[in-house]
Design a protein around this motif. Structure first.
Motif, PDB file in Angstrom:
ATOM      1  N   THR A   1       0.832  -1.193   0.000  1.00 33.39           N
ATOM      2  CA  THR A   1       0.000   0.000   0.000  1.00 33.39           C
ATOM      3  C   THR A   1       0.874   1.254   0.000  1.00 33.39           C
ATOM      4  N   VAL A   2       0.439   2.261  -0.742  1.00 32.96           N
ATOM      5  CA  VAL A   2       1.035   3.588  -0.621  1.00 32.96           C
ATOM      6  C   VAL A   2       0.193   4.378   0.366  1.00 32.96           C
ATOM      7  N   ARG A   3       0.850   4.952   1.372  1.00 29.11           N
ATOM      8  CA  ARG A   3       0.163   5.798   2.349  1.00 29.11           C
ATOM      9  C   ARG A   3       0.806   7.174   2.340  1.00 29.11           C
ATOM     10  N   VAL A   4      -0.011   8.190   2.481  1.00 29.77           N
ATOM     11  CA  VAL A   4       0.462   9.560   2.622  1.00 29.77           C
ATOM     12  C   VAL A   4       0.028  10.039   4.000  1.00 29.77           C
ATOM     13  N   LEU A   5       1.004  10.449   4.824  1.00 27.98           N
ATOM     14  CA  LEU A   5       0.752  10.815   6.208  1.00 27.98           C
ATOM     15  C   LEU A   5       1.087  12.283   6.415  1.00 27.98           C
ATOM     16  N   TRP A   6       0.347  12.949   7.310  1.00 31.78           N
ATOM     17  CA  TRP A   6       0.628  14.343   7.603  1.00 31.78           C
ATOM     18  C   TRP A   6       0.050  14.731   8.964  1.00 31.78           C
ATOM     19  N   GLN A   7       0.499  15.860   9.439  1.00 34.09           N
ATOM     20  CA  GLN A   7      -0.092  16.449  10.642  1.00 34.09           C
ATOM     21  C   GLN A   7      -1.321  17.235  10.218  1.00 34.09           C
ATOM     22  N   GLY A   8      -2.468  16.785  10.688  1.00 34.11           N
ATOM     23  CA  GLY A   8      -3.708  17.418  10.305  1.00 34.11           C
ATOM     24  C   GLY A   8      -4.154  18.472  11.307  1.00 34.11           C
ATOM     25  N   SER A   9      -5.407  18.880  11.173  1.00 32.98           N
ATOM     26  CA  SER A   9      -5.964  19.873  12.097  1.00 32.98           C
ATOM     27  C   SER A   9      -6.003  19.294  13.510  1.00 32.98           C
ATOM     28  N   ARG A  10      -5.908  20.151  14.488  1.00 33.96           N
ATOM     29  CA  ARG A  10      -5.917  19.779  15.915  1.00 33.96           C
ATOM     30  C   ARG A  10      -4.763  18.827  16.246  1.00 33.96           C
ATOM     31  N   HIS A  11      -3.659  18.921  15.455  1.00 33.83           N
ATOM     32  CA  HIS A  11      -2.441  18.172  15.739  1.00 33.83           C
ATOM     33  C   HIS A  11      -2.657  16.653  15.733  1.00 33.83           C
TER      34      HIS A  11
ATOM     35  N   ASP B   1      -3.225  12.247  10.281  1.00 33.87           N
ATOM     36  CA  ASP B   1      -4.180  11.844   9.241  1.00 33.87           C
ATOM     37  C   ASP B   1      -3.420  11.164   8.106  1.00 33.87           C
ATOM     38  N   TYR B   2      -4.137  10.366   7.328  1.00 37.24           N
ATOM     39  CA  TYR B   2      -3.467   9.672   6.225  1.00 37.24           C
ATOM     40  C   TYR B   2      -4.463   9.271   5.142  1.00 37.24           C
ATOM     41  N   LEU B   3      -3.934   9.068   3.945  1.00 38.23           N
ATOM     42  CA  LEU B   3      -4.623   8.470   2.802  1.00 38.23           C
ATOM     43  C   LEU B   3      -3.947   7.151   2.481  1.00 38.23           C
ATOM     44  N   ARG B   4      -4.682   6.223   1.860  1.00 39.61           N
ATOM     45  CA  ARG B   4      -4.043   4.970   1.439  1.00 39.61           C
ATOM     46  C   ARG B   4      -4.545   4.557   0.058  1.00 39.61           C
ATOM     47  N   HIS B   5      -3.657   3.859  -0.664  1.00 37.62           N
ATOM     48  CA  HIS B   5      -3.963   3.367  -2.004  1.00 37.62           C
ATOM     49  C   HIS B   5      -3.313   2.002  -2.162  1.00 37.62           C
ATOM     50  N   ARG B   6      -4.129   0.962  -2.375  1.00 31.94           N
ATOM     51  CA  ARG B   6      -3.603  -0.380  -2.557  1.00 31.94           C
ATOM     52  C   ARG B   6      -2.923  -0.488  -3.918  1.00 31.94           C
ATOM     53  N   LEU B   7      -1.727  -1.063  -3.935  1.00 33.47           N
ATOM     54  CA  LEU B   7      -1.037  -1.284  -5.194  1.00 33.47           C
ATOM     55  C   LEU B   7      -1.781  -2.322  -6.025  1.00 33.47           C
ATOM     56  N   GLY B   8      -1.703  -2.181  -7.328  1.00 30.19           N
ATOM     57  CA  GLY B   8      -2.355  -3.124  -8.232  1.00 30.19           C
ATOM     58  C   GLY B   8      -3.786  -2.782  -8.559  1.00 30.19           C
ATOM     59  N   GLN B   9      -4.296  -1.651  -8.035  1.00 28.93           N
ATOM     60  CA  GLN B   9      -5.680  -1.269  -8.291  1.00 28.93           C
ATOM     61  C   GLN B   9      -5.803  -0.229  -9.404  1.00 28.93           C
ATOM     62  N   GLY B  10      -4.693   0.085 -10.060  1.00 32.34           N
ATOM     63  CA  GLY B  10      -4.754   1.121 -11.077  1.00 32.34           C
ATOM     64  C   GLY B  10      -4.628   2.484 -10.430  1.00 32.34           C
ATOM     65  N   TRP B  11      -3.802   3.343 -11.003  1.00 32.54           N
ATOM     66  CA  TRP B  11      -3.518   4.603 -10.327  1.00 32.54           C
ATOM     67  C   TRP B  11      -4.543   5.663 -10.719  1.00 32.54           C
TER      68      TRP B  11
ATOM     69  N   SER C   1      -8.150   8.088  -9.155  1.00 28.98           N
ATOM     70  CA  SER C   1      -8.704   8.701  -7.945  1.00 28.98           C
ATOM     71  C   SER C   1      -9.632   7.755  -7.205  1.00 28.98           C
ATOM     72  N   VAL C   2     -10.250   6.811  -7.912  1.00 26.66           N
ATOM     73  CA  VAL C   2     -11.158   5.865  -7.258  1.00 26.66           C
ATOM     74  C   VAL C   2     -10.384   4.956  -6.311  1.00 26.66           C
ATOM     75  N   GLY C   3      -9.100   4.701  -6.608  1.00 24.29           N
ATOM     76  CA  GLY C   3      -8.306   3.788  -5.783  1.00 24.29           C
ATOM     77  C   GLY C   3      -7.912   4.352  -4.434  1.00 24.29           C
ATOM     78  N   TRP C   4      -8.042   5.672  -4.244  1.00 30.36           N
ATOM     79  CA  TRP C   4      -7.651   6.269  -2.975  1.00 30.36           C
ATOM     80  C   TRP C   4      -8.755   6.108  -1.928  1.00 30.36           C
TER      81      TRP C   4
END
Length: 774
Positions: free
Chosen positions: A691-701, A704-714, A716-719
């Motif tokens: 999985t590709v994950r994007v992590l960050w410091q969100g609101s209220r410290h 938060d993160y997003l994830r996208h499984r590999l092999g699902q086609g790159w 926007s629906v895959g996120w």
């Protein structure tokens, strides 16, 4: 190469031997204009008694006069003929060899033969003999000479002496050091530091600073599908035509050997890199002493020497460690079976010591059957891959002489031979192959990070604490985190850590602005540390990545300029740099390794656009280019995939969104696109657990993160997401440990009072947060 079972191979081997008695090369006329005269003298033919005088003739070429046996044909290639320059028969060849020779695929074996070609006008006279490969090379003003011999080089010596050329100096192949031990040693790092050249003295980067290209990754020899082998490497134009129009995607090339029968005018490192970049895969072959020819007189010693020479030739052509090289052992009879197996076992053992994989080509009913019989008996070292000559016309790897479980996904089948085919207007005589060779590259650190996940699942973490002291902590599966330890290093930047396959190397900027390196063994014991002072004063924190062969690339923004700068470690060669790569950086660099051998570096440009440079299999850096994406609100961060895909993320300018640009092989770059979120820090992408994950410091410290499984086609629906991790309060941007795409993901951040925290994630589940050191 000959094959198709014992009977066919033995027949062809005898045919090859019978050609050594002389006669014009196939496809050539013998021009008499270059023959100036003939006389009787004491020059001895190696096939005759040394006491028996032979008639001689004089051959003149570019101001030199060579006295050669009168029976040898003289072949003038200055007409550009496509005839074959072959060393299995006595001949004198004059002129540059055609790039598109037409040679029979089955040629094997050498005798006394000599090729004289044009050379540079101003060179130092030099003559070298390689006794293992039975070759002599000479350089003199205006000419180069390449000669082969069978058992006695005396005839070649006398021919060279007749033209007043120097006597050959014997130069035995000797690889500088074993390269199979994993990664570069700490000692090599510090030795290399003393050899670095150049300082940052100018605002203009030295874009042409000499820097060797990293070795080709071993995946260039990994393939499933159709291939072919030929006696000589085809020209680049022929390779291009066959790449576009033929069904083949792999090629067998003869990298060396005492019985390599054909000239190789095309086979250079540049040729190999160009074909690799074009998508060709390789079957490197070495044609040394043959059991069937009675050439094995000290089998184990000869096998070791052949492996050493093969390693030297592979290195010269740019092939990296753990690449297979295949010994061409033609069909042999039962009387020489034991000596052949001793030879091949020594070949395999020595190749492994030198860091290469062992392959063996032979006929199904002799060499392959013998290896299969000995597979589980532990008497002989077994090759990693077998190359089976069985001319049954079937493009599979099945053979009755190979049992189930033997060399699974490590087989090549030569299913047809001596076939002439034409594609794209180019004709080659070939043997046809079917490959099922799966080779995985060594796991190294493909993304800049401060923590690495090792192959056993352990995590090594380095971080900068108060007063700049560098600290270390380690996680061991089923045990947990150890007590943090303080190292002796003092850093003025965040550390960048790479796993090279044998060591963990930590790079950081010291208080004086120099690039420092500390090398640790797995487990956290510091084995060496030092200053890479030759890199000059660096401007930003260094960012490092490692290639599967142990090459390390370190990048930083200049201190006296805003350009991208590069330092490189090559195993066996040490450090080199700095190399200016240009650009105008408004952020630190973010490097990634996608496909092994391909490195890409991203940054925020002075115009707030996303910029990049790239180095592929050709080994040359591109000029800086804008991807036309932006504006960026902060530094970009990148992650990459084994299929060559790359994803880059950044904080939007004037908004709180995560933005993405992505590259798919065959499709090019896409983006930018808005992935949403409320971002209060630099977003950190990482690939783990499929999985590709994007992590960050969100609101209220919060994390938060997003994830996208590999092999699902790159798309926007895959996120999925954004999601809250629910692991606690963040006082900084998070970062993650980088390792195998199948490993779990360890994430780190600073909590309250500046303490370091960690949690791991698998799938959608997060572990409980753990507090590390203060």
């Amino acid at each position: 190469m000959v094959g198709g079972g014992l009977a066919v191979a033995a027949c062809c081997a005898l045919l090859s031997l019978s050609t050594t008695s002389g006669g014009p090369a196939a496809g050539h006329a013998v021009p008499g204009a270059v023959v100036v005269g003939a006389a009787s003298a004491g020059l001895a033919d190696a096939r005759m008694s040394p006491a028996e005088p032979v008639r001689l003739k004089t051959v003149r070429y570019r101001g030199y006069a060579f006295r050669v046996p009168a029976s040898w044909p003289v072949v003038d290639d200055r007409s550009g003929s496509r005839g074959c320059v072959r060393f299995d028969q006595h001949a004198v060849y004059l002129g540059a060899v055609s790039g598109d020779e037409f040679c029979p695929s089955w040629l094997l074996g050498t005798t006394e033969s000599i090729l004289i070609q044009p050379g540079p006008a101003h060179v130092i006279r030099r003559s070298l003999e390689n006794p293992v490969a039975r070759q002599i090379t000479v350089r003199a003003p205006g000419i180069t000479v390449f000669a082969t011999f069978d058992t006695d080089p005396t005839v070649i010596y006398q021919i060279l002496a007749s033209a007043s050329l120097p006597a050959p100096v014997v130069a035995v192949a000797s690889p500088s050091q074993p390269v199979g031990g994993g990664g570069p040693s700490a000692r090599a790092h510090l030795d290399g530091a003393a050899t670095m050249t150049g300082q940052v003295r100018s605002r203009v980067p030295r874009r042409r600073h000499p820097m060797a290209a990293p070795a080709l990754p071993n995946i260039v020899a990994s393939f499933h599908g159709l291939g072919f082998d030929a006696c000589t490497a085809p020209s680049r134009s022929t390779m291009n035509a066959w790449r576009q129009h033929s069904p083949y995607q792999a090629i067998g090339i003869y990298v060396g050997g005492a019985d390599r029968a054909c000239a190789q005018p095309n086979l250079t490192q540049s040729w190999v890199r160009t074909q690799a970049a074009a998508g060709w895969h390789f079957i490197p072959l070495y044609a040394g002493p043959q059991a069937a020819f009675g050439e094995l007189h000290a089998a184990a010693r000869q096998g070791k020497a052949a492996a050493q020479d093969a390693a030297v030739q592979m290195h010269a052509l740019g092939f990296g460690r753990r690449t297979p090289v295949y010994y061409d052992m033609e069909a042999f009879g039962p009387k020489v079976r034991a000596s052949a197996l001793r030879f091949l076992s020594a070949w395999t053992v020595e190749l492994h010591r030198l860091g290469y994989l062992s392959g063996i080509y032979s006929s199904s009913d002799s060499g392959i059957a013998a290896l299969s019989w000995e597979f589980s008996r532990k008497k002989y070292a077994m090759p990693n891959i077998v190359y089976d000559a069985l001319w049954n016309g079937r493009a599979t790897t099945r053979d009755r002489n190979l049992r189930s479980g033997q060399w699974h996904h490590r087989r090549i089948h030569q299913f047809s031979g001596n076939v002439t085919q034409r594609f794209g207007g180019r004709t080659i005589n070939i043997d046809q192959d079917f490959l099922d060779v799966h080779i995985r590259p060594r796991r190294t650190t493909a993304q800049a990070t401060s923590a690495v996940t090792l192959p056993d699942g352990s995590v090594d973490l380095f971080y900068r604490a108060r007063a700049g002291q560098l600290w270390f902590d380690r996680y061991v599966p089923k045990v947990g985190w150890a007590k943090a330890r303080q190292t002796s290093a003092v850093a003025s930047s965040i550390p960048s850590v790479v796993w090279t396959g044998g060591s963990v190397d930590v790079f950081y900027k010291d208080r004086a602005g120099h690039l420092r390196i500390a090398t640790f063994s797995p487990g956290g014991r510091m084995t060496a540390h030092g200053t890479l002072s030759g890199m000059g004063i660096i401007g930003s924190a260094p960012r490092a990545v490692a290639q599967p062969d142990g090459t390390i690339d370190v990048f930083w923004r200049g201190s006296a300029d805003d350009h991208l700068w590069h330092g490189q470690y090559l195993p066996g060669s040490g450090w080199n740099g700095p190399q200016g790569l240009g650009g105008a950086l408004a952020s630190g660099p973010s490097p990634v390794v996608s496909l092994p051998g391909a490195t890409t570096v991203f940054w925020e440009g002075a115009d707030k656009a996303l910029w990049w440079v790239h180095r592929g299999l050709l080994g040359r850096w591109s000029a800086p280019r804008s991807l036309g994406m932006g504006p960026l609100g902060g530094p970009p961060q990148a992650t990459a995939q084994e299929d060559g895909g790359i994803q880059v993320y950044w904080h939007g300018s004037g908004n709180s969104k995560v933005w993405e640009g992505f590259y798919r092989p065959g499709s090019g770059w896409r983006g930018p696109r808005d992935l949403g979120g409320e971002v209060q820090s630099v977003p950190w992408p990482a690939t783990a657990d499929g999985t590709v994950r994007v992590l960050w410091q969100g609101s209220r410290h919060k994390l938060d993160y997003l994830r996208h499984r590999l092999g699902q086609g790159w798309n926007s629906v895959g996120w999925q997401g954004p999601f809250p991790a629910g692991v606690g309060w963040l006082g900084s941007a998070p970062f993650a440990s980088v390792g195998s795409p199948t490993s779990s993901l360890a994430v780190f951040w600073l909590g309250r009072q500046g303490r370091l925290w960690t949690a791991s994630v698998t799938g959608a589940g997060w572990s409980k947060a753990t507090k590390l050191a203060g």
